[in-house]
Motif scaffolding. Structure first.
Motif, mmCIF file in Angstrom:
data_model
loop_
_atom_site.group_PDB
_atom_site.id
_atom_site.type_symbol
_atom_site.label_atom_id
_atom_site.label_comp_id
_atom_site.label_asym_id
_atom_site.label_seq_id
_atom_site.Cartn_x
_atom_site.Cartn_y
_atom_site.Cartn_z
ATOM 1 N N GLY A 1 0.630 -1.685 0.026
ATOM 2 C CA GLY A 1 0.403 -0.025 0.047
ATOM 3 C C GLY A 1 0.921 1.289 -0.207
ATOM 4 O O GLY A 1 0.365 2.609 -0.623
ATOM 5 N N LEU A 2 1.853 1.413 0.730
ATOM 6 C CA LEU A 2 3.010 2.481 0.604
ATOM 7 C C LEU A 2 3.097 2.721 -1.560
ATOM 8 O O LEU A 2 2.811 4.461 -1.749
ATOM 9 C CB LEU A 2 4.049 2.235 1.113
ATOM 10 C CG LEU A 2 5.365 2.639 0.938
ATOM 11 C CD1 LEU A 2 4.335 4.135 1.614
ATOM 12 C CD2 LEU A 2 6.511 2.586 2.000
ATOM 13 N N PRO A 3 3.911 2.431 -2.196
ATOM 14 C CA PRO A 3 4.019 2.428 -3.383
ATOM 15 C C PRO A 3 2.836 3.031 -4.724
ATOM 16 O O PRO A 3 2.432 3.747 -4.990
ATOM 17 C CB PRO A 3 4.711 1.711 -3.964
ATOM 18 C CG PRO A 3 4.611 0.136 -2.888
ATOM 19 C CD PRO A 3 4.359 0.738 -1.846
ATOM 20 N N ALA A 4 1.612 1.923 -3.658
ATOM 21 C CA ALA A 4 0.631 2.375 -4.460
ATOM 22 C C ALA A 4 0.168 3.284 -4.087
ATOM 23 O O ALA A 4 -1.404 4.300 -4.477
ATOM 24 C CB ALA A 4 -0.464 0.442 -3.956
ATOM 25 N N SER A 5 -0.095 3.732 -2.840
ATOM 26 C CA SER A 5 -0.623 4.827 -2.586
ATOM 27 C C SER A 5 0.109 6.524 -3.009
ATOM 28 O O SER A 5 -1.113 7.351 -3.451
ATOM 29 C CB SER A 5 -0.621 5.701 -0.672
ATOM 30 O OG SER A 5 0.585 5.335 -0.392
ATOM 31 N N ILE A 6 1.515 6.055 -2.953
ATOM 32 C CA ILE A 6 1.783 7.313 -3.872
ATOM 33 C C ILE A 6 1.481 7.138 -5.047
ATOM 34 O O ILE A 6 1.610 8.488 -6.069
ATOM 35 C CB ILE A 6 3.841 6.903 -3.815
ATOM 36 C CG1 ILE A 6 4.229 7.115 -2.441
ATOM 37 C CG2 ILE A 6 4.121 7.960 -4.320
ATOM 38 C CD1 ILE A 6 5.097 6.791 -2.587
ATOM 39 N N GLY A 7 1.316 5.974 -5.594
ATOM 40 C CA GLY A 7 0.908 5.835 -7.342
ATOM 41 C C GLY A 7 -0.814 6.521 -7.593
ATOM 42 O O GLY A 7 -0.869 7.351 -8.427
ATOM 43 N N GLY A 8 -1.478 6.461 -6.689
ATOM 44 C CA GLY A 8 -3.034 7.327 -6.172
ATOM 45 C C GLY A 8 -2.457 8.216 -5.747
ATOM 46 O O GLY A 8 -3.732 8.924 -6.827
ATOM 47 N N ALA A 9 -1.997 9.206 -4.916
ATOM 48 C CA ALA A 9 -1.680 10.867 -5.145
ATOM 49 C C ALA A 9 -1.550 10.889 -6.762
ATOM 50 O O ALA A 9 -1.430 12.254 -7.230
ATOM 51 C CB ALA A 9 -1.151 10.912 -4.586
ATOM 52 N N ALA A 10 0.037 10.024 -7.366
ATOM 53 C CA ALA A 10 -0.425 11.072 -8.516
ATOM 54 C C ALA A 10 -1.277 10.563 -10.337
ATOM 55 O O ALA A 10 -0.880 11.551 -10.545
ATOM 56 C CB ALA A 10 1.665 10.205 -9.877
ATOM 57 N N GLY A 11 -1.698 9.884 -9.315
ATOM 58 C CA GLY A 11 -2.752 9.892 -10.089
ATOM 59 C C GLY A 11 -4.341 10.876 -10.576
ATOM 60 O O GLY A 11 -4.575 11.496 -11.423
#
Length: 288
Positions: free
Chosen positions: A274-284
């Protein structure tokens, strides 16, 4: 110089640093979950470390010659040099914090291994810092992009659904290539429940800073969106839950987790991914 002007200067400087750090995490997170990089860093020689730092410095220097992450329009050679030093310093600090967060560097780690991991992991972080303004800064985007976003959100579906959709896409882009690897379970197996809470807290703080603090998008427009789910805190929390759900589904899809595994393993692996996923979600959410 008045107190207000001094305060404004410090606020601008802090914003520049946050923007650079946010860009560093956006670019550096995928490589952070690569065991081969950990091994290379553990066995590399001091000469190769210096060579890697030198090549990175050379690349970032030429990036900063054209445009750094500050708002100055004219960049002299000395300015590019100083921004390169600062970009490298921010990248190294971000990489160090990230390696400490996922437990790849501890107080027991030998100095040579620590330096090797730090040098190779700081390369994408430093490049992300240097690219933060030229690639991601929100006030460079044409206003019609934001108008298009508002129009689509109003006519097709509520704005918060657009944010959730963008969060899911961003999470998949960043975390999909990490989910099938053994690094997730390797990291989660070495983390205590308290450390997993720290991972969750860091995920929330980083995603909030990327979207609402670092100045990478038109933050005033985002803060003016109406609706219960559209204030910064609620949006951050709900989008993080979406990233956790996406992380769990990706781990199940790639057979890294099964329904026979205990719930503790599901929770720990999901929080780690979830750490890289949340950063990717923020980028999205930055690009909609």
């Amino acid at each position: 110089m008045t107190l207000n002007s001094q305060s404004s200067i410090w606020q601008t400087e802090l914003l520049n640093l946050l923007r650079g750090a946010s860009g560093g995490f956006l670019f550096g997170m995928p490589l952070l979950y690569t065991v081969e990089v950990w091994w290379i860093g553990s066995s590399t020689t001091p000469l190769w470390m210096l060579s890697a730092l030198g090549m990175t410095f050379f690349v970032i220097y030429f990036l900063n010659q054209s445009e750094g992450f500050r708002t100055a329009l004219e960049i002299r050679l000395i300015d590019a040099f100083m921004e390169t030093v600062e970009s490298m310093a921010i990248g190294i600090i971000c990489a160090l914090l990230a390696l400490l967060l996922i437990g790849r560097i501890t107080l027991e780690t030998p100095l040579n291994e620590t330096l090797g991991k730090l040098v190779f992991e700081c390369i994408p972080f430093s490049l992300g810092v240097a690219l933060a303004r030229s690639t991601l800064k929100g006030d460079r985007a044409p206003r019609k992009v934001h108008k298009l976003r508002s129009s689509l959100a109003d006519r097709v579906f509520p704005a918060f659904l657009a944010d959730l959709d963008a969060t899911l896409i961003g999470a998949l882009i960043i975390a999909f290539s990490i989910a099938p690897t053994e690094e997730v379970s390797l990291l989660s197996a070495s983390m205590s429940p308290l450390w997993l809470l720290l991972i969750m807290f860091a995920s929330l703080v980083l995603s909030y800073c990327i979207v609402f603090v670092a100045g990478l998008t038109d933050q005033k427009e985002r803060r003016q969106q109406q609706g219960l789910l559209q204030n910064p805190m609620n949006e951050t929390l709900i989008c993080y839950l979406v990233c956790l759900l996406a992380s769990a589904l990706m781990l199940w899809f790639f057979q890294q987790l099964s329904f026979d595994d205990p719930w503790q393993e599901w929770l720990s692996d999901t929080l780690v991914l979830g750490l890289p996923a949340s950063i990717g979600g923020a980028a999205g959410r930055l690009v909609i």
